[in-house]
Design a protein around this motif. Structure first.
Motif, PDB file in Angstrom:
ATOM      1  N   MET A  36       0.951  -1.032   0.132  1.00 34.17           N
ATOM      2  CA  MET A  36       0.133   0.156   0.114  1.00 34.17           C
ATOM      3  C   MET A  36       0.709   1.302  -0.040  1.00 34.17           C
ATOM      4  O   MET A  36       0.307   2.420   0.147  1.00 34.17           O
ATOM      5  N   LEU A  37       2.051   1.198  -0.202  1.00 31.71           N
ATOM      6  CA  LEU A  37       3.110   2.123  -0.283  1.00 31.71           C
ATOM      7  C   LEU A  37       3.860   1.973  -1.629  1.00 31.71           C
ATOM      8  O   LEU A  37       3.867   1.005  -2.106  1.00 31.71           O
ATOM      9  N   TRP A  38       4.439   3.303  -2.155  1.00 34.60           N
ATOM     10  CA  TRP A  38       5.336   3.163  -3.417  1.00 34.60           C
ATOM     11  C   TRP A  38       6.479   2.353  -3.076  1.00 34.60           C
ATOM     12  O   TRP A  38       7.277   2.422  -2.044  1.00 34.60           O
ATOM     13  N   ASN A  39       6.547   1.533  -4.279  1.00 36.63           N
ATOM     14  CA  ASN A  39       7.847   0.714  -4.104  1.00 36.63           C
ATOM     15  C   ASN A  39       8.320   0.627  -5.624  1.00 36.63           C
ATOM     16  O   ASN A  39       7.541   0.948  -6.588  1.00 36.63           O
ATOM     17  N   VAL A  40       9.532   0.051  -5.564  1.00 36.86           N
ATOM     18  CA  VAL A  40      10.282  -0.020  -6.965  1.00 36.86           C
ATOM     19  C   VAL A  40      10.693  -1.605  -7.152  1.00 36.86           C
ATOM     20  O   VAL A  40      11.157  -1.684  -8.366  1.00 36.86           O
ATOM     21  N   ASP A  41      10.452  -2.266  -6.243  1.00 37.26           N
ATOM     22  CA  ASP A  41      10.800  -3.795  -6.631  1.00 37.26           C
ATOM     23  C   ASP A  41       9.656  -4.553  -7.332  1.00 37.26           C
ATOM     24  O   ASP A  41       8.572  -4.772  -6.628  1.00 37.26           O
ATOM     25  N   PRO A  42       9.618  -4.798  -8.542  1.00 37.52           N
ATOM     26  CA  PRO A  42       8.221  -5.679  -9.256  1.00 37.52           C
ATOM     27  C   PRO A  42       8.324  -7.167  -8.967  1.00 37.52           C
ATOM     28  O   PRO A  42       7.307  -7.663  -9.202  1.00 37.52           O
TER      29      PRO A  42
ATOM     30  N   TYR B  43       5.893  -9.099 -18.703  1.00 34.91           N
ATOM     31  CA  TYR B  43       4.956  -8.583 -18.594  1.00 34.91           C
ATOM     32  C   TYR B  43       4.770  -7.113 -18.490  1.00 34.91           C
ATOM     33  O   TYR B  43       3.744  -6.492 -18.661  1.00 34.91           O
ATOM     34  N   VAL B  44       6.141  -6.507 -18.804  1.00 36.42           N
ATOM     35  CA  VAL B  44       6.506  -5.147 -18.796  1.00 36.42           C
ATOM     36  C   VAL B  44       5.655  -4.731 -20.249  1.00 36.42           C
ATOM     37  O   VAL B  44       4.952  -4.032 -20.525  1.00 36.42           O
ATOM     38  N   CYS B  45       6.236  -5.673 -21.411  1.00 36.89           N
ATOM     39  CA  CYS B  45       5.839  -5.499 -22.578  1.00 36.89           C
ATOM     40  C   CYS B  45       4.218  -5.801 -22.690  1.00 36.89           C
ATOM     41  O   CYS B  45       3.660  -5.035 -23.608  1.00 36.89           O
ATOM     42  N   PHE B  46       3.727  -6.674 -21.895  1.00 34.91           N
ATOM     43  CA  PHE B  46       2.423  -6.966 -21.907  1.00 34.91           C
ATOM     44  C   PHE B  46       1.677  -5.702 -21.332  1.00 34.91           C
ATOM     45  O   PHE B  46       0.689  -5.258 -22.049  1.00 34.91           O
TER      46      PHE B  46
ATOM     47  N   MET C 245      -2.792   0.178  -8.854  1.00 39.51           N
ATOM     48  CA  MET C 245      -2.978   0.179  -7.322  1.00 39.51           C
ATOM     49  C   MET C 245      -1.877  -0.731  -6.557  1.00 39.51           C
ATOM     50  O   MET C 245      -1.882  -0.879  -5.411  1.00 39.51           O
ATOM     51  N   SER C 246      -1.009  -1.603  -7.320  1.00 36.55           N
ATOM     52  CA  SER C 246       0.060  -2.129  -6.784  1.00 36.55           C
ATOM     53  C   SER C 246       1.324  -1.100  -6.275  1.00 36.55           C
ATOM     54  O   SER C 246       2.360  -1.447  -5.448  1.00 36.55           O
ATOM     55  N   TYR C 247       1.101  -0.062  -6.616  1.00 31.90           N
ATOM     56  CA  TYR C 247       1.806   1.337  -6.431  1.00 31.90           C
ATOM     57  C   TYR C 247       3.441   0.911  -6.695  1.00 31.90           C
ATOM     58  O   TYR C 247       4.312   1.532  -6.194  1.00 31.90           O
ATOM     59  N   ASN C 248       3.519   0.025  -7.744  1.00 33.93           N
ATOM     60  CA  ASN C 248       4.925  -0.219  -8.034  1.00 33.93           C
ATOM     61  C   ASN C 248       5.540   0.567  -9.220  1.00 33.93           C
ATOM     62  O   ASN C 248       4.680   0.705 -10.175  1.00 33.93           O
ATOM     63  N   ALA C 249       6.605   1.348  -9.053  1.00 31.35           N
ATOM     64  CA  ALA C 249       7.025   2.134 -10.136  1.00 31.35           C
ATOM     65  C   ALA C 249       7.422   1.424 -11.419  1.00 31.35           C
ATOM     66  O   ALA C 249       7.143   2.209 -12.494  1.00 31.35           O
ATOM     67  N   VAL C 250       7.896   0.133 -11.535  1.00 29.28           N
ATOM     68  CA  VAL C 250       8.132  -0.404 -12.781  1.00 29.28           C
ATOM     69  C   VAL C 250       6.781  -0.607 -13.337  1.00 29.28           C
ATOM     70  O   VAL C 250       6.556  -0.226 -14.683  1.00 29.28           O
TER      71      VAL C 250
END
Length: 212
Positions: free
Chosen positions: A32-38, A59-62, A171-176
């Motif tokens: 529920m917080l900003w994160n950078v590790d996908p 999945y990034v390409c997807f 809503m995953s809050y993941n930067a990637v």
């Protein structure tokens, strides 16, 4: 008591991390917080989990493709509505002209557009398509045949469902993952909106991923 409370807190934390796996042993990371590790994030469904660098790239390409496709589908829905209005206005105007002029269209045809008469004939409704139409330039109200409206509504519902799915990923809050969605939106907008319709309403095509 403190030891028990600490144990329950750790158990709750583990349950949150595995909340999306359905008890199958796959650790779906939730934050529920900003994160950078996908890594170990699930794209809503446990079967769509990032478990390696290869799956991350896939999945990034997807997500880039999905976000770009949403832009295309949204603009296609708006474009089809414009073509339909143009065709109906053309036929309404043609019906007001006397004699041979009835078959002529006062409005320029767009590439790929069909005449309103062919639209009506294709749905088996004939003149009933315009039974509530009135006035030159489509100033009346036209009731579309059931199946034509059904197709338009299904396309709209598909867009809503796709936008909700993308929203859940954000809503995953993941930067990637968020960056992939934003880049896909940029790419889709760049590719599919280079042609500007000077006669379009100001609000046409204004809605993007931020709202359906």
């Amino acid at each position: 008591m403190e030891h028990a409370g600490h144990h329950m807190s750790m158990a709750a934390s583990e349950a949150m991390e595995m909340g999306m796996d359905g008890g199958m042993g796959m650790r779906c990371k939730m934050s529920m917080l900003w994160n950078v590790d996908p890594m170990y994030h699930c794209l809503v469904f446990p079967s769509l989990q990032i478990t390696s660098k290869a799956s991350l790239v896939f999945y990034v390409c997807f997500l880039i493709f999905l976000s770009s496709f949403f832009e295309y589908s949204r603009l296609l829905l708006s474009h089809n509505a414009k073509l339909l209005r143009l065709s109906l206005r053309s036929q309404i105007y043609a019906q007001t002209l006397p004699g041979p002029g009835r078959s002529q269209s006062p409005l320029p045809a767009l590439p790929g557009a069909r005449r309103a008469s062919s639209i009506a004939a294709g749905d088996g409704e004939g003149e009933g398509l315009l039974r509530r139409g009135a006035g030159i330039g489509g100033n009346g109200v036209v009731t579309l045949p059931f199946w034509r409206q059904m197709k338009r509504s299904l396309h709209y519902a598909f867009n809503v469902a796709l936008s909700f799915y993308i929203m859940l990923i954000i809503m995953s809050y993941n930067a990637v993952l968020i960056s992939a969605v934003v880049f896909g939106a940029f790419l889709g907008h760049f590719l599919f909106t280079r042609n500007v319709d000077l006669g379009a309403d100001a609000e046409d095509g204004a809605k993007g991923l931020s709202c359906h």
